[in-house]
Design a protein around this motif. Structure first.
Motif, PDB file in Angstrom:
ATOM      1  N   ALA A 108     -22.331  -0.977  -0.296  1.00 57.02           N
ATOM      2  CA  ALA A 108     -21.195  -0.805   0.599  1.00 57.02           C
ATOM      3  C   ALA A 108     -20.987   0.654   0.971  1.00 57.02           C
ATOM      4  CB  ALA A 108     -19.932  -1.363  -0.056  1.00 57.02           C
ATOM      5  N   LEU A 109     -21.518   1.582   0.161  1.00 58.47           N
ATOM      6  CA  LEU A 109     -21.399   3.001   0.494  1.00 58.47           C
ATOM      7  C   LEU A 109     -22.085   3.311   1.818  1.00 58.47           C
ATOM      8  CD1 LEU A 109     -22.117   4.716  -2.942  1.00 58.47           C
ATOM      9  CD2 LEU A 109     -19.897   4.347  -1.857  1.00 58.47           C
ATOM     10  N   VAL A 110     -23.099   2.514   2.160  1.00 61.80           N
ATOM     11  CA  VAL A 110     -23.846   2.768   3.388  1.00 61.80           C
ATOM     12  C   VAL A 110     -23.122   2.199   4.596  1.00 61.80           C
ATOM     13  CG1 VAL A 110     -26.074   2.448   4.540  1.00 61.80           C
ATOM     14  CG2 VAL A 110     -25.973   2.711   2.067  1.00 61.80           C
ATOM     15  N   THR A 111     -22.448   1.059   4.416  1.00 61.71           N
ATOM     16  CA  THR A 111     -21.845   0.359   5.547  1.00 61.71           C
ATOM     17  C   THR A 111     -20.366   0.649   5.722  1.00 61.71           C
ATOM     18  OG1 THR A 111     -21.449  -1.565   4.120  1.00 61.71           O
ATOM     19  CG2 THR A 111     -23.523  -1.511   5.339  1.00 61.71           C
ATOM     20  N   ALA A 112     -19.686   1.150   4.668  1.00 57.43           N
ATOM     21  CA  ALA A 112     -18.244   1.383   4.760  1.00 57.43           C
ATOM     22  C   ALA A 112     -17.937   2.666   5.509  1.00 57.43           C
ATOM     23  CB  ALA A 112     -17.634   1.435   3.356  1.00 57.43           C
ATOM     24  N   ASP A 113     -16.716   2.746   6.032  1.00 57.97           N
ATOM     25  CA  ASP A 113     -16.275   3.942   6.745  1.00 57.97           C
ATOM     26  C   ASP A 113     -15.566   4.930   5.829  1.00 57.97           C
ATOM     27  OD1 ASP A 113     -17.244   3.020   9.169  1.00 57.97           O
ATOM     28  OD2 ASP A 113     -15.402   1.912   9.616  1.00 57.97           O
ATOM     29  N   HIS A 147     -27.404   6.402   5.620  1.00 56.53           N
ATOM     30  CA  HIS A 147     -28.598   6.099   6.400  1.00 56.53           C
ATOM     31  C   HIS A 147     -29.162   4.749   5.967  1.00 56.53           C
ATOM     32  CE1 HIS A 147     -28.343  10.282   7.637  1.00 56.53           C
ATOM     33  NE2 HIS A 147     -28.192  10.552   6.365  1.00 56.53           N
ATOM     34  N   ASP A 148     -28.950   3.756   6.816  1.00 55.51           N
ATOM     35  CA  ASP A 148     -29.443   2.405   6.563  1.00 55.51           C
ATOM     36  C   ASP A 148     -30.784   2.262   7.265  1.00 55.51           C
ATOM     37  OD1 ASP A 148     -29.944  -0.269   6.253  1.00 55.51           O
ATOM     38  OD2 ASP A 148     -27.974  -0.941   6.931  1.00 55.51           O
ATOM     39  N   LEU A 149     -31.858   2.150   6.482  1.00 56.59           N
ATOM     40  CA  LEU A 149     -33.205   2.059   7.056  1.00 56.59           C
ATOM     41  C   LEU A 149     -33.680   0.622   7.195  1.00 56.59           C
ATOM     42  CD1 LEU A 149     -34.971   5.006   5.167  1.00 56.59           C
ATOM     43  CD2 LEU A 149     -33.530   5.042   7.222  1.00 56.59           C
ATOM     44  N   THR A 150     -32.750  -0.324   7.093  1.00 59.88           N
ATOM     45  CA  THR A 150     -33.122  -1.741   7.147  1.00 59.88           C
ATOM     46  C   THR A 150     -33.839  -2.083   8.445  1.00 59.88           C
ATOM     47  OG1 THR A 150     -31.235  -2.309   5.754  1.00 59.88           O
ATOM     48  CG2 THR A 150     -32.252  -4.094   7.015  1.00 59.88           C
ATOM     49  N   SER A 157     -25.447  12.425   0.372  1.00 60.08           N
ATOM     50  CA  SER A 157     -26.027  11.451   1.288  1.00 60.08           C
ATOM     51  C   SER A 157     -26.430  10.193   0.526  1.00 60.08           C
ATOM     52  CB  SER A 157     -27.248  12.031   2.013  1.00 60.08           C
ATOM     53  OG  SER A 157     -28.340  12.173   1.113  1.00 60.08           O
ATOM     54  N   VAL A 158     -26.497   9.092   1.266  1.00 59.06           N
ATOM     55  CA  VAL A 158     -26.943   7.811   0.710  1.00 59.06           C
ATOM     56  C   VAL A 158     -27.962   7.215   1.665  1.00 59.06           C
ATOM     57  CG1 VAL A 158     -26.282   5.522  -0.111  1.00 59.06           C
ATOM     58  CG2 VAL A 158     -24.679   7.418  -0.319  1.00 59.06           C
TER      59      VAL A 158
END
Length: 235
Positions: free
Chosen positions: A162-167, A11-14, A176-177
């Motif tokens: 990178a854990l948030v953006t990688a597949d 979950h990227d909250l940017t 969860s991250v």
């Protein structure tokens, strides 16, 4: 408005509105990581509604009884005492928020294994600050890390980010991250652990997933307009 976060999710909250509350399942473990000076201890002290294990607390206690002694001389004692406190807190059970420098992956793996043995899950909260923001935070608190150490933390932080953006799958034991920008962290009101949803929550994570049952997931609780404005003023 509640945004449910699925287990084993990123979950990227940017680019999302800052939540008022981060809510996790009861008895789970939250590990807060970020660069030195990014504001981890401040965030935990202000928002955590449960027991907190922060290495800075241990360091402060040693500093109080060893005034004038360089930290480098008693750093091993601080780390040893911190890990003992962490071990005891994990064995005691219950919800827990843990400070993690991010540069020692074995620490997170050990926490994940300990939590899994108790039928609990580990969640990561990554406080996203730029190198300049972290360096400013170090100046404000009056404690700076060396260039070498800061570079090592930056590499570790990039790997965690990178854990948030990688597949690729999340590391073993990580449910969860959440990537939380520093500006959003300033508006966060609470980190809470909610009641489990039914008896299945007490069973080991792998057993629940294998059985096809829903595992209680962390959720973001969006702030009403008035709450958000008030939080922004306080941040």
């Amino acid at each position: 408005m509640h945004h449910l976060l699925r287990p084993h999710a990123r979950h990227d909250l940017t680019d999302r509105p800052a939540p008022a509350v981060l809510a996790y399942p009861a008895n789970d473990v939250l590990v807060v990581s970020g660069l030195p000076g990014s504001g981890k201890s401040t965030l935990m002290a202000r928002c955590a509604r449960t027991r907190v294990i922060d290495s800075q607390h241990t360091r402060q206690r040693f500093a109080a009884v060893l005034p004038g002694v360089p930290y480098a001389l008693y750093r091993p004692l601080v780390r040893g005492a911190h890990y003992l406190r962490l071990h005891a807190a994990l064995r005691a059970g219950g919800p827990l928020v843990v400070h993690d420098c991010g540069a020692l992956p074995w620490v997170r793996r050990a926490i994940a294994r300990a939590a899994h043995r108790q039928g609990r899950r580990l969640h990561l909260l990554l406080l996203d600050a730029t190198a300049a923001q972290a360096a400013d935070g170090q100046r404000r608190r009056g404690r700076r890390v060396s260039r070498y150490a800061f570079a090592r933390h930056r590499r570790a932080g990039a790997a965690l980010r990178a854990l948030v953006t990688a597949d690729a799958p999340l590391p073993a034991g990580v449910a969860s991250v959440v990537l939380l920008p520093r500006a959003s962290a300033a508006r966060l009101a609470a980190i809470e652990f909610t009641a489990p949803c039914g008896r299945a929550a007490a069973r080991p994570v792998n057993s629940q997933v294998a059985a096809g049952r829903r595992v209680p997931a962390p959720r973001l609780v969006a702030a009403p307009a008035r709450t958000a404005a008030g939080a922004a003023a306080n941040g």
